[in-house]
Design an enzyme around this catalytic site. Sequence first.
Site, PDB file in Angstrom:
ATOM      1  N   SER A  61      16.022 -18.488  -4.126  1.00 31.98           N
ATOM      2  CA  SER A  61      17.344 -18.168  -4.699  1.00 31.98           C
ATOM      3  C   SER A  61      17.458 -16.749  -5.253  1.00 31.98           C
ATOM      4  O   SER A  61      18.561 -16.319  -5.580  1.00 31.98           O
ATOM      5  CB  SER A  61      17.695 -19.171  -5.783  1.00 31.98           C
ATOM      6  OG  SER A  61      17.953 -20.406  -5.185  1.00 31.98           O
ATOM      7  N   LYS A  64      20.036 -14.834  -3.487  1.00 33.74           N
ATOM      8  CA  LYS A  64      21.478 -15.139  -3.542  1.00 33.74           C
ATOM      9  C   LYS A  64      22.353 -13.981  -4.042  1.00 33.74           C
ATOM     10  O   LYS A  64      23.405 -13.719  -3.449  1.00 33.74           O
ATOM     11  CB  LYS A  64      21.714 -16.422  -4.352  1.00 33.74           C
ATOM     12  CG  LYS A  64      21.209 -17.672  -3.622  1.00 33.74           C
ATOM     13  CD  LYS A  64      21.252 -18.906  -4.500  1.00 33.74           C
ATOM     14  CE  LYS A  64      20.741 -20.141  -3.753  1.00 33.74           C
ATOM     15  NZ  LYS A  64      20.623 -21.312  -4.630  1.00 33.74           N
ATOM     16  N   TYR A 189      20.821 -19.085   6.158  1.00 35.66           N
ATOM     17  CA  TYR A 189      20.489 -19.359   4.754  1.00 35.66           C
ATOM     18  C   TYR A 189      18.987 -19.635   4.580  1.00 35.66           C
ATOM     19  O   TYR A 189      18.343 -19.094   3.681  1.00 35.66           O
ATOM     20  CB  TYR A 189      21.329 -20.544   4.258  1.00 35.66           C
ATOM     21  CG  TYR A 189      20.959 -21.006   2.875  1.00 35.66           C
ATOM     22  CD1 TYR A 189      21.332 -20.266   1.747  1.00 35.66           C
ATOM     23  CD2 TYR A 189      20.223 -22.174   2.673  1.00 35.66           C
ATOM     24  CE1 TYR A 189      20.976 -20.677   0.470  1.00 35.66           C
ATOM     25  CE2 TYR A 189      19.868 -22.600   1.397  1.00 35.66           C
ATOM     26  CZ  TYR A 189      20.244 -21.847   0.305  1.00 35.66           C
ATOM     27  OH  TYR A 189      19.886 -22.254  -0.953  1.00 35.66           O
ATOM     28  N   TYR A 241      20.346 -21.112 -13.272  1.00 36.60           N
ATOM     29  CA  TYR A 241      20.912 -22.456 -13.081  1.00 36.60           C
ATOM     30  C   TYR A 241      21.345 -23.061 -14.409  1.00 36.60           C
ATOM     31  O   TYR A 241      21.889 -22.363 -15.249  1.00 36.60           O
ATOM     32  CB  TYR A 241      19.917 -23.397 -12.381  1.00 36.60           C
ATOM     33  CG  TYR A 241      19.273 -22.775 -11.210  1.00 36.60           C
ATOM     34  CD1 TYR A 241      20.026 -22.426 -10.100  1.00 36.60           C
ATOM     35  CD2 TYR A 241      17.920 -22.491 -11.211  1.00 36.60           C
ATOM     36  CE1 TYR A 241      19.446 -21.841  -9.010  1.00 36.60           C
ATOM     37  CE2 TYR A 241      17.328 -21.902 -10.120  1.00 36.60           C
ATOM     38  CZ  TYR A 241      18.095 -21.577  -9.027  1.00 36.60           C
ATOM     39  OH  TYR A 241      17.513 -20.979  -7.973  1.00 36.60           O
ATOM     40  N   VAL A 259      12.935 -20.863  -6.416  1.00 35.11           N
ATOM     41  CA  VAL A 259      11.889 -21.885  -6.451  1.00 35.11           C
ATOM     42  C   VAL A 259      10.566 -21.421  -5.824  1.00 35.11           C
ATOM     43  O   VAL A 259       9.578 -22.139  -5.874  1.00 35.11           O
ATOM     44  CB  VAL A 259      12.326 -23.232  -5.827  1.00 35.11           C
ATOM     45  CG1 VAL A 259      13.386 -23.916  -6.669  1.00 35.11           C
ATOM     46  CG2 VAL A 259      12.793 -23.063  -4.395  1.00 35.11           C
TER      47      VAL A 259
HETATM   48  N1  GLN Z   1      15.823 -22.459  -0.471  1.00 36.09           N
HETATM   49  C1  GLN Z   1      16.023 -23.185  -1.698  1.00 36.09           C
HETATM   50  C2  GLN Z   1      16.994 -24.331  -1.475  1.00 36.09           C
HETATM   51  O1  GLN Z   1      17.959 -24.148  -0.823  1.00 36.09           O
HETATM   52  C3  GLN Z   1      16.515 -22.260  -2.743  1.00 36.09           C
HETATM   53  C4  GLN Z   1      16.706 -22.945  -4.064  1.00 36.09           C
HETATM   54  C5  GLN Z   1      16.178 -22.192  -5.231  1.00 36.09           C
HETATM   55  O2  GLN Z   1      15.427 -21.239  -5.149  1.00 36.09           O
HETATM   56  N2  GLN Z   1      16.528 -22.687  -6.387  1.00 36.09           N
HETATM   57  O3  GLN Z   1      16.817 -25.422  -1.950  1.00 36.09           O
END
Ligand code: GLN
Length: 305
Positions: A61, A64, A189, A241, A259
């Site tokens: 993420s 993003k 993605y 988050y 993550v």
């Molecule tokens: N690739 C992960 C997902 O889509 C990204 C989520 C994250 O880093 N929180 O679940």
Amino acid sequence: MQNILDKAVEYGRNFISYGKTASYIPELSKVDPNQLGATIVTLQGEIYSSGDCGSTFSMQSVSKPVALMLAIADRGEDFVFKRVGMEPTGDAFNSIIRLETIKPSKPLNPMINAGAIAIDSFILGSNARERFRRLIEFFRHISGNDSLWYNPSIYRSENETGFRNRALANFMKDNDILIGDVEEVLELYFKQCSIEVNCQDIATIGSVLAAGGVSPITEQRIVDKQIANLVKTFMVTCGMYDASGEFAVRVGIPAKSGVGGGIMAAVPNRMGIGVFSPALDQKGNSTAGVKVLEYLSRELNLSIF
Ligand code: GLN
């Protein structure tokens, strides 16, 4: 600065054991949880590193905010925010519930999975190949690393197990939020999430945001100031988050976690910080990474509030 960064990493090590590597993407559970590294890139272009900063990891993420900048540059703010909201969520990053309860349906913000998947569908290009090429080139440009590429095993692992992200994407297609072919958007993605970086790469991205869109290393403008500022605001309200509120109180720096264990932070007018430690807390944020930033914020007086 080097001394304070070393101490921050030493302090952060105490918190690795409180977390666990992500397991819902099988490939991520194989990563050594005991790694911890951090890099600072100042707006004067100085670079300081400490700990396991030679390690590479997938952006997840952390990617993003970068994709968001490209989508806004491509389509303009009005187009993007007609389809994706600006509000923080108290739900998990991969939550599906608000997509159905909010009328008309709209992902709450571009930092949760639903919003980020929709954002990827806005990136321009005449076919999937060109859209990926434009995306990776933008990531290379902003990180100053011309060899960035995605990790194919992590990409495959997420693609094979991304049932929830597929559900989000299909639901958004049904509601006319997502543009184009669902599988092509998901491929983009998942590739974006598996882009492999080190602490310096994400610290450099943070430094560009901190400098209002200009690279402190090359002095080149990468994005408009307005886009950089908008993205930093999202990082404050939604970057960690459903822990964004607590992070704002304790650390007070625009930041985005992933993550894979990375956190990219942008301290306006001062520095970018990249931290990596793959053991995560329950909300998906790096346990040691958060503590390193907390330490740095306290010692260097970095809170924007
Ligand atoms: N690739 C992960 C997902 O889509 C990204 C989520 C994250 O880093 N929180 O679940």
